[in-house]
Write an enzyme that holds these catalytic residues in place. Structure first.
Site: not given
Length: 224
Positions: A14, A18, A39
């Site tokens: 988090g 990305t 990924k």
């Protein structure tokens, strides 16, 4: 480009791997290169008519040029939003390096640069038998570290960099990703990170939660 493929890891889950990975893809493309994302393992996927798809993997696909087939970009798409080892066990999947190596080879044949995004933080395992370091060794990749800039990030970054080195792998750069707009003394923290991390900084991504990846690419400083 100096590094035709690299593995993007983070100081935690988090923290914006990305965001950084899609910005990297656009930055590479802005230099005139073809670039695709990968990924290898994604959990927290949703059912679609085309199969299980992951939001982060779809973002990588959208930022890629050419855009690879989803199953090649994300060979292991796991439904449960859990650590990969648990998510794979829930659906009776045994993760193996071979499908990941084959998919990576296909992507390398499609583009000049491949940006491979990992899972969670560096020490998050892929399975009971595999760590991310095993995958990075198998693909023969250097590592780029994304640092989520928040309280504690200096400790997290130094520990992660040390762990990568202890695994015998090379970290070629780090990216500061601002994830806490209320953080005090952010400039000092980023300066201290730069003083304590041996690898060069590849950029500083500001807190812009709704920004497009292409816009954030301007904050990436790729090596020559």
């Amino acid at each position: 480009m100096q590094f035709p493929a690299f593995y993007v890891t983070g100081t935690d889950t988090g923290i914006g791997k990305t965001v950084a990975s899609t910005a990297l893809l656009h930055a590479v493309r802005a230099r005139g290169h073809t670039a695709v994302g990968m990924k290898p393992v994604a959990s927290g996927c949703v059912a679609t008519p085309q199969g299980w798809h992951n939001e982060d993997a779809l973002a990588l696909q959208a930022a890629s040029q050419p855009q690879p087939d989803y199953a090649t970009l994300n060979p292991y798409a796991l439904p449960a939003a859990l650590a990969p080892e648990l998510a794979a066990a829930d659906v009776g999947v045994s993760l193996s390096l071979v499908p990941l190596q084959l998919a990576f080879a296909q992507l390398r044949a499609q583009a000049e640069v491949v940006v491979v995004e990992g899972v969670g933080g560096w020490a998050a395992p892929l399975s009971a038998q595999l760590d991310q370091a095993d995958l990075v060794r198998a693909l023969q990749l250097p590592v780029v570290l994304v640092v989520g800039v928040r309280l504690g990030c200096i400790n997290h970054a130094r520990l992660t960099a040390a762990a990568i080195a202890a695994d015998g792998l090379r970290c070629i750069g780090w990216i500061a990703n601002e994830i806490d707009p209320q953080m005090e003394r952010i400039e000092d923290n980023i300066r201290m990170l730069g003083q304590r991390l041996a690898m060069p900084c590849w950029g500083r991504i500001p807190w812009r939660p709704n920004a497009q990846a292409e816009a954030l690419a301007q904050h990436i400083r790729l090596p020559q």
